[in-house]
Design an enzyme around this catalytic site. Structure first.
Site, short mmCIF file in Angstrom:
data_model
loop_
_atom_site.label_atom_id
_atom_site.label_comp_id
_atom_site.label_asym_id
_atom_site.label_seq_id
_atom_site.Cartn_x
_atom_site.Cartn_y
_atom_site.Cartn_z
N HIS A 15 37.94 45.57 45.30
CA HIS A 15 39.11 46.03 44.55
C HIS A 15 38.77 46.02 43.06
O HIS A 15 37.60 45.90 42.68
CB HIS A 15 40.33 45.16 44.87
CG HIS A 15 40.18 43.73 44.44
ND1 HIS A 15 40.54 43.29 43.19
CD2 HIS A 15 39.69 42.65 45.10
CE1 HIS A 15 40.28 41.99 43.09
NE2 HIS A 15 39.76 41.59 44.24
N ALA A 16 39.74 46.13 42.18
CA ALA A 16 39.51 46.36 40.75
C ALA A 16 38.56 45.37 40.08
O ALA A 16 37.59 45.78 39.44
CB ALA A 16 40.84 46.37 40.01
#
Length: 87
Positions: A15-16
């Site tokens: 994810h980010a």
């Protein structure tokens, strides 16, 4: 060109935050760094490309490096992924 398969270890996948860490590390590499996932060939120096692949925890991916420092760059990226990308 060198490549190695590695399993994504961090619980949330890429994810980010882990994608940013991976893209930043790949950006420091002199060689071209790619992630092979399914039928996708992802430029590892792009956080958006990594995030859009939606790679989950436990997924086996292949890291591919091509360039003058390919062996060193491959080790750096694989070690980073195996360490959980800071999570």
């Amino acid at each position: 060109m060198v490549s190695q398969k590695v399993t994504v270890a961090n619980k949330s996948g890429l994810h980010a935050r882990p994608a940013a860490i991976l893209a930043q590390a790949a950006g420091k590499c002199d060689s071209d760094v790619r992630i092979l996932y399914g039928n996708k060939n992802i430029q590892a120096k792009s956080i958006l490309n990594i995030m859009s692949a939606a790679i989950k925890c436990g997924t086996e991916i292949e890291i591919q490096c091509e360039g003058d420092t390919e062996a060193e760059d491959l080790k750096t990226i694989v070690d980073l992924i195996e360490s959980g990308l800071g999570e």
